[in-house]
Scaffold this motif. Structure first.
Motif, short mmCIF file in Angstrom:
data_model
loop_
_atom_site.label_atom_id
_atom_site.label_comp_id
_atom_site.label_asym_id
_atom_site.label_seq_id
_atom_site.Cartn_x
_atom_site.Cartn_y
_atom_site.Cartn_z
N UNK A 97 -50.85 -6.03 -58.87
CA UNK A 97 -51.88 -5.08 -58.47
C UNK A 97 -53.27 -5.50 -58.97
N UNK A 98 -54.29 -4.92 -58.36
CA UNK A 98 -55.67 -5.29 -58.69
C UNK A 98 -56.14 -4.60 -59.97
N UNK A 99 -57.25 -5.11 -60.53
CA UNK A 99 -57.82 -4.49 -61.72
C UNK A 99 -58.22 -3.05 -61.44
N UNK A 100 -58.68 -2.79 -60.23
CA UNK A 100 -59.07 -1.42 -59.89
C UNK A 100 -57.86 -0.49 -59.88
N UNK A 101 -56.75 -0.95 -59.29
CA UNK A 101 -55.54 -0.13 -59.26
C UNK A 101 -54.98 0.09 -60.66
N UNK A 114 -58.29 1.21 -75.58
CA UNK A 114 -59.39 0.29 -75.88
C UNK A 114 -59.11 -1.12 -75.35
N UNK A 115 -57.87 -1.59 -75.50
CA UNK A 115 -57.56 -2.95 -75.04
C UNK A 115 -57.58 -3.06 -73.52
N UNK A 116 -57.45 -1.94 -72.80
CA UNK A 116 -57.54 -1.97 -71.34
C UNK A 116 -58.97 -2.24 -70.89
N UNK A 117 -59.92 -2.00 -71.78
CA UNK A 117 -61.33 -2.25 -71.45
C UNK A 117 -61.78 -3.64 -71.89
N UNK A 118 -60.87 -4.41 -72.48
CA UNK A 118 -61.22 -5.76 -72.95
C UNK A 118 -61.00 -6.79 -71.85
N UNK A 119 -61.08 -8.07 -72.22
CA UNK A 119 -60.92 -9.14 -71.25
C UNK A 119 -60.11 -10.28 -71.88
N UNK A 120 -59.70 -11.23 -71.07
CA UNK A 120 -59.03 -12.42 -71.56
C UNK A 120 -57.66 -12.16 -72.16
N UNK A 121 -57.40 -12.81 -73.29
CA UNK A 121 -56.07 -12.78 -73.91
C UNK A 121 -55.68 -11.36 -74.32
N UNK A 122 -56.61 -10.61 -74.89
CA UNK A 122 -56.27 -9.26 -75.33
C UNK A 122 -55.83 -8.40 -74.16
N UNK A 123 -56.50 -8.49 -73.05
CA UNK A 123 -56.13 -7.71 -71.86
C UNK A 123 -54.78 -8.18 -71.33
N UNK A 125 -52.32 -9.60 -73.04
CA UNK A 125 -51.28 -9.15 -73.96
C UNK A 125 -50.97 -7.67 -73.78
N UNK A 126 -52.01 -6.85 -73.68
CA UNK A 126 -51.79 -5.42 -73.51
C UNK A 126 -51.17 -5.12 -72.15
N UNK A 127 -51.63 -5.86 -71.13
CA UNK A 127 -51.12 -5.65 -69.78
C UNK A 127 -49.67 -6.06 -69.60
N UNK A 128 -49.16 -6.86 -70.53
CA UNK A 128 -47.76 -7.30 -70.46
C UNK A 128 -46.98 -6.91 -71.72
N UNK A 129 -47.55 -6.01 -72.51
CA UNK A 129 -46.98 -5.71 -73.83
C UNK A 129 -45.59 -5.08 -73.75
N UNK A 130 -45.33 -4.25 -72.76
CA UNK A 130 -44.02 -3.60 -72.67
C UNK A 130 -42.92 -4.64 -72.44
#
Length: 223
Positions: A97-101, A114-123, A125-130
């Motif tokens: 899905x897109x960043x907007x979705x 907070x990490x959803x508002x970041x970029x790069x590796x932190x985003x 990691x959070x986006x795949x953390x589960x």
């Protein structure tokens, strides 16, 4: 009381988990001691059994199969779909899905983590953390199973006057893979059943079910 209601699902499963674990310890000790007596050995106390490799391997082999199930389910449902199932996203939504979705980066809202508002590796990691955490728990519990299983296996071999085996020999043995695969197949069958049965069957009021009147072909729709 409000806190209990808001967390009642987690609390219910936590209590059932602890009761089941305690029950396994008690029943496992009784069975273990029955085998001890049959071989002319001394029975063990409950605490000795809980600290034993026999108990550890039985717990670990169940945990690793459960977390494998969740890890695979989380990873596969990103890209794979099943028309009509509540366990699948809509067919046209397959993919990350897109960043907007996903409401990340520039599309994050004020209440986004907070990490959803970041970029790069932190985003990433959070986006795949589960999925990452589920996969890590699976790997750790499988490793624990292999260590505890080796100890329990060697204990039995010594009782039979046979030489113990190394960790490498144990994890490539039929004993280890029999323990693993008999749990994996049951977990995978359970997921398959839920995916397929949720197409045609309903449970009124459950978020795991479509509304009772929803069409069988409706996909990714929950009550």
């Amino acid at each position: 009381m409000k806190w209990i209601k808001e967390n009642s699902l987690s609390l219910a499963f936590l209590v059932m988990f602890l009761l089941a674990l305690a029950g396994q310890a008690v029943a496992g000790r009784l069975d273990f001691n029955d085998q001890q007596r049959a071989m002319g050995d001394q029975p063990v106390s409950l605490w000795e059994y809980v600290a034993s490799s026999d108990f550890a391997v039985n717990v670990a082999e169940n945990w690793q199969s459960e977390y494998l199930q969740f890890f695979l389910y989380i990873a596969f449902t990103v890209w794979l779909v099943q028309k009509g199932s509540t366990e699948s996203k809509a067919v046209e939504d397959a993919g990350a899905e897109s960043d907007e979705e996903q409401r990340v980066g520039a599309h994050a809202t004020p209440d986004s983590p907070r990490w959803a508002r970041s970029h790069g590796l932190r985003l990433w990691l959070f986006g795949n953390s589960l999925g990452l955490v589920m996969g890590l728990i699976f790997a750790l519990s499988w490793a624990a199973q292999s260590v505890a299983g080796q100890a329990a296996y060697n204990s039995q071999r010594l009782a039979d006057l046979r030489d113990p085996v190394s960790w490498g020999s144990y994890v490539t043995s039929p004993e280890f893979w029999n323990r693993s695969l008999q749990n994996w197949q049951s977990e995978l069958l359970a997921v398959l059943s839920m995916v397929v049965l949720s197409i045609y069957l309903r449970q009124r009021g459950s978020p795991e079910s479509k509304p009772v009147g929803a069409a069988h072909a409706a996909t990714g729709v929950e009550s």
